[in-house]
Enzyme design. Structure first.
Site, PDB file in Angstrom:
ATOM      1  CD  GLU A 112       4.393 -20.444  11.945  1.00 27.75           C
ATOM      2  OE1 GLU A 112       4.292 -20.454  13.391  1.00 27.75           O
ATOM      3  OE2 GLU A 112       3.484 -20.369  11.310  1.00 27.75           O
ATOM      4  CD  GLU A 150      -3.347  -0.728   0.263  1.00 24.45           C
ATOM      5  OE1 GLU A 150      -3.036   0.454  -0.539  1.00 24.45           O
ATOM      6  OE2 GLU A 150      -3.920  -1.661   0.040  1.00 24.45           O
TER       7      GLU A 150
END
EC number: 4.2.1.126
Length: 296
Positions: A113, A82
């Site tokens: 992860e 963004e």
């Protein structure tokens, strides 16, 4: 251990969640979410330290790198993406990394992860340098991928911050700045995409927006470096010029085109009665700050 984490506890208000009506579920979720901003407020002084560090990195030509797994990683990727249209920065200036790579944005990548080395490898791939600022994000505060990345970043001299949603989080010991937003038990036990994810998103909004203000990407409360990548943003760009200079739509459109669709340049041209090259030169002298440019 997971059972010792507040984000993994059972919420006493929602023990019988499956017996509640849709309206009752919505009400309790709304009530629980209301506490998120209060939890963030307690950490504002630490968030300010992150902003100051990120702004300093930007001024040195460094980058902001978000890094996380699952929801935390996706939120970092989202905020980074963004920043490009909102502030007109390159996609290299704010980077979001997620364990497992781009495919992990839409589906889980098993075991990614849990790797200490993978975080380090991902930072090596983007050629991390000491002027960069790395923010590790993990709701649980214990994700190995994030810990490995933070350790590597500190090793090469880059500034680091850890954002978690549990007190005394493990990742806090691996970062220069520690933000622990204690959002407590989730409505749906262990689903940290809820309150914890909301808290993380709000904090990332704060960090990126405030840092961009600090490097001149905003005039008043207007996004003057907006990148007009579609019709909506082109119209918004013209409205921003109108708001900043008090001219009509036709005048704003004229200067928008003369400035080659650079909103900031068009604003300076109008407010200082200058041509494009002069406006660009004066903005450069003022390090891109419109206010400083027009006050000279």
């Amino acid at each position: 251990m997971l059972e010792n984490l507040a984000t993994e506890e059972r919420n006493k208000k929602t023990i019988d969640l499956d017996k509640l009506s849709p309206k009752e579920i919505l009400m309790v979720m709304n009530e629980e979410d209301a506490g998120v901003t209060t939890a963030i407020k307690k950490e504002l002084s630490k968030i300010e330290k992150i902003v100051n560090g990120v702004t300093e990195s930007f001024r040195k030509g460094g980058r902001l790198i978000y890094l996380g797994a699952g929801t935390s990683g996706r939120l970092g990727v989202l905020d980074a993406a963004e920043c490009v249209p909102t502030f007109g920065v390159s996609k290299e200036q704010v980077i979001g990394l997620i364990s497992g790579g781009e495919k992990a944005f839409v589906s889980a990548v098993e075991g990614a992860e849990d790797s200490l080395s993978l975080g380090k490898q991902d930072l090596e791939k983007i050629n991390l340098v000491k002027d960069d600022f790395v923010i590790g994000i993990a709701a649980s505060g214990r994700t190995p991928y994030v810990i490995g990345a933070l350790d590597y970043a500190r090793l090469i001299g880059a500034k680091t911050a850890a954002i978690s949603c549990n007190a005394n989080a493990e990742i806090s010991a691996h970062a220069d700045i520690q933000v622990e937003i204690v959002t407590g038990a989730e409505v749906l036990t262990g689903s940290t995409r809820l309150k914890a994810g909301t808290a993380q998103k709000l904090v990332l909004n704060m960090i990126s927006t405030t840092s961009m203000v600090g490097i001149g990407k905003v005039y008043k409360n207007l996004m003057v470096d907006v990148l007009p990548t579609n019709k909506k943003l082109e119209e918004r760009s013209k409205r921003i010029i109108m708001e900043a200079t008090d001219v009509d739509y036709e005048t704003a459109s004229k200067f928008y085109e003369e400035a080659e669709k650079h909103v900031k340049v068009a604003i300076v041209m109008i407010l200082t009665n200058s041509h494009k090259e002069e406006a660009l030169n004066n903005l450069k002298k003022a390090n891109g700050f419109v206010r400083n440019t027009i006050q000279k």
